[in-house]
Design an enzyme around this catalytic site. Structure first.
Site, mmCIF file in Angstrom:
data_model
loop_
_atom_site.group_PDB
_atom_site.id
_atom_site.type_symbol
_atom_site.label_atom_id
_atom_site.label_comp_id
_atom_site.label_asym_id
_atom_site.label_seq_id
_atom_site.Cartn_x
_atom_site.Cartn_y
_atom_site.Cartn_z
ATOM 1 N N ASP A 81 22.344 -2.279 18.534
ATOM 2 C CA ASP A 81 21.000 -2.822 18.682
ATOM 3 C C ASP A 81 21.132 -4.312 18.999
ATOM 4 O OD1 ASP A 81 18.495 -3.933 18.264
ATOM 5 O OD2 ASP A 81 18.061 -2.689 16.511
ATOM 6 N N ILE A 82 20.586 -4.718 20.111
ATOM 7 C CA ILE A 82 20.772 -6.113 20.544
ATOM 8 C C ILE A 82 20.118 -7.097 19.565
ATOM 9 C CG2 ILE A 82 18.739 -6.330 22.059
ATOM 10 C CD1 ILE A 82 20.758 -7.628 24.111
ATOM 11 N N ASN A 123 8.989 -7.786 30.696
ATOM 12 C CA ASN A 123 8.205 -7.503 31.904
ATOM 13 C C ASN A 123 7.553 -8.808 32.335
ATOM 14 O OD1 ASN A 123 5.574 -7.742 30.578
ATOM 15 N ND2 ASN A 123 6.163 -5.849 29.554
ATOM 16 N N ASP A 141 12.313 -5.170 24.638
ATOM 17 C CA ASP A 141 11.270 -6.196 24.518
ATOM 18 C C ASP A 141 10.517 -6.048 23.190
ATOM 19 O OD1 ASP A 141 9.737 -8.264 25.430
ATOM 20 O OD2 ASP A 141 8.627 -7.109 26.916
ATOM 21 N N SER A 187 16.760 -2.790 33.097
ATOM 22 C CA SER A 187 16.114 -1.830 34.024
ATOM 23 C C SER A 187 16.485 -0.365 33.810
ATOM 24 C CB SER A 187 16.385 -2.182 35.514
ATOM 25 O OG SER A 187 15.619 -3.289 35.903
ATOM 26 N N GLY A 229 15.861 1.530 31.167
ATOM 27 C CA GLY A 229 14.965 2.258 30.269
ATOM 28 C C GLY A 229 13.726 2.698 31.020
ATOM 29 N N TYR A 282 12.160 1.244 33.231
ATOM 30 C CA TYR A 282 12.195 0.902 34.655
ATOM 31 C C TYR A 282 13.059 1.851 35.482
ATOM 32 C CZ TYR A 282 9.427 -3.374 34.014
ATOM 33 O OH TYR A 282 8.422 -4.273 33.754
HETATM 34 P P1 ADP Z 1 13.552 -1.874 31.227
HETATM 35 O O1 ADP Z 1 12.047 -1.968 31.195
HETATM 36 O O2 ADP Z 1 14.204 -3.080 31.878
HETATM 37 O O3 ADP Z 1 14.035 -0.569 31.755
HETATM 38 P P2 ADP Z 1 13.966 -1.050 28.431
HETATM 39 O O4 ADP Z 1 13.837 -1.938 27.252
HETATM 40 O O5 ADP Z 1 12.991 0.059 28.591
HETATM 41 O O6 ADP Z 1 13.986 -2.043 29.695
HETATM 42 O O7 ADP Z 1 15.422 -0.426 28.446
HETATM 43 C C1 ADP Z 1 16.600 -1.104 28.825
HETATM 44 C C2 ADP Z 1 17.802 -0.500 28.109
HETATM 45 O O8 ADP Z 1 17.852 -0.999 26.776
HETATM 46 C C3 ADP Z 1 17.775 1.020 27.968
HETATM 47 O O9 ADP Z 1 19.089 1.504 28.260
HETATM 48 C C4 ADP Z 1 17.425 1.259 26.505
HETATM 49 O O10 ADP Z 1 18.005 2.446 25.996
HETATM 50 C C5 ADP Z 1 18.061 0.060 25.849
HETATM 51 N N1 ADP Z 1 17.509 -0.378 24.553
HETATM 52 C C6 ADP Z 1 16.320 -0.079 23.974
HETATM 53 N N2 ADP Z 1 16.208 -0.703 22.769
HETATM 54 C C7 ADP Z 1 17.361 -1.431 22.601
HETATM 55 C C8 ADP Z 1 17.877 -2.274 21.564
HETATM 56 N N3 ADP Z 1 17.168 -2.533 20.460
HETATM 57 N N4 ADP Z 1 19.105 -2.838 21.754
HETATM 58 C C9 ADP Z 1 19.829 -2.599 22.865
HETATM 59 N N5 ADP Z 1 19.405 -1.820 23.874
HETATM 60 C C10 ADP Z 1 18.187 -1.231 23.741
#
Ligand code: ADP
Length: 169
Positions: free
Chosen positions: A10-11, A24, A34, A122, A124, A126
């Site tokens: 988890d980032i 976004n 986000d 991008s 997720g 996107y």
């Molecule tokens: P985007 O709108 O740019 O596609 P998202 O947030 O929907 O962004 O997803 C981008 C990537 O981050 C996806 O691979 C998703 O699984 C991943 N992701 C979602 N939550 C977390 C988190 N808490 N930490 C790291 N990666 C995450």
């Protein structure tokens, strides 16, 4: 010399100088990374995003660009918000996705950040195919002329981790 590392996790749990947000263009929050960043980082991040909208980005942050705010309660000094492109099949422009990584590192250099955590931008909501996004991300970071010492890709699940691991060499 920039070291590239991969972490499955988890980032919002990373301890780094800067955490990159797959934002976004509204800069006012959303789902995925986000949403997680704003939830754990607290209201200070959104307050600064609103101020940026009012002062510099009345029409939103353009795709491929990056801008920094405080990291609020996260264990980081800054959040760097960047807007990935929405995947549109054959019409998609990989240079916009590469630009997210390059511009985020440029902002990191301006700030003096030495460790930077990236999500798979991008891939997720996107919709960018993971394998292609991983290739673009790794190439963009390798080609960047940056003083950042560690770029850490933080991948949320096994599939994303594998996509990066297979291409990191
Ligand atoms: P985007 O709108 O740019 O596609 P998202 O947030 O929907 O962004 O997803 C981008 C990537 O981050 C996806 O691979 C998703 O699984 C991943 N992701 C979602 N939550 C977390 C988190 N808490 N930490 C790291 N990666 C995450």
């Amino acid at each position: 010399m920039t070291t590239l590392t991969l972490v499955r996790g988890d980032i919002t749990r990373q301890s780094v100088d800067a955490i990159v947000n797959a934002a976004n263009s509204s800069l006012l929050g959303g789902g995925g990374v986000d949403g997680a960043i704003h939830r754990r980082g607290g209201p200070a991040i959104l307050a600064e995003c609103r101020a940026l909208r009012a002062a510099r980005y009345g029409r939103g942050l353009p795709t491929g660009q990056a801008v920094a705010t405080t990291a609020g309660d996260l264990d980081a000094r800054w959040v760097i918000h960047t807007v990935g492109p929405v995947y549109r099949g054959a019409d998609s422009d990989p240079s916009l996705l590469a630009s997210c990584y390059r511009e985020s590192l440029r902002v990191a250099d301006e700030l003096g950040a030495r460790t930077v955590a990236f999500p798979a931008i991008s891939t997720g909501v996107y919709g960018w195919p993971l394998e292609d996004a991983a290739r673009i991300a790794l190439e963009a970071v390798r080609q960047a002329d940056t003083a950042v010492g560690e770029v850490r890709f933080v991948l949320f699940d096994d599939r994303a981790y594998a996509a990066f691991a297979e291409r990191i060499g």
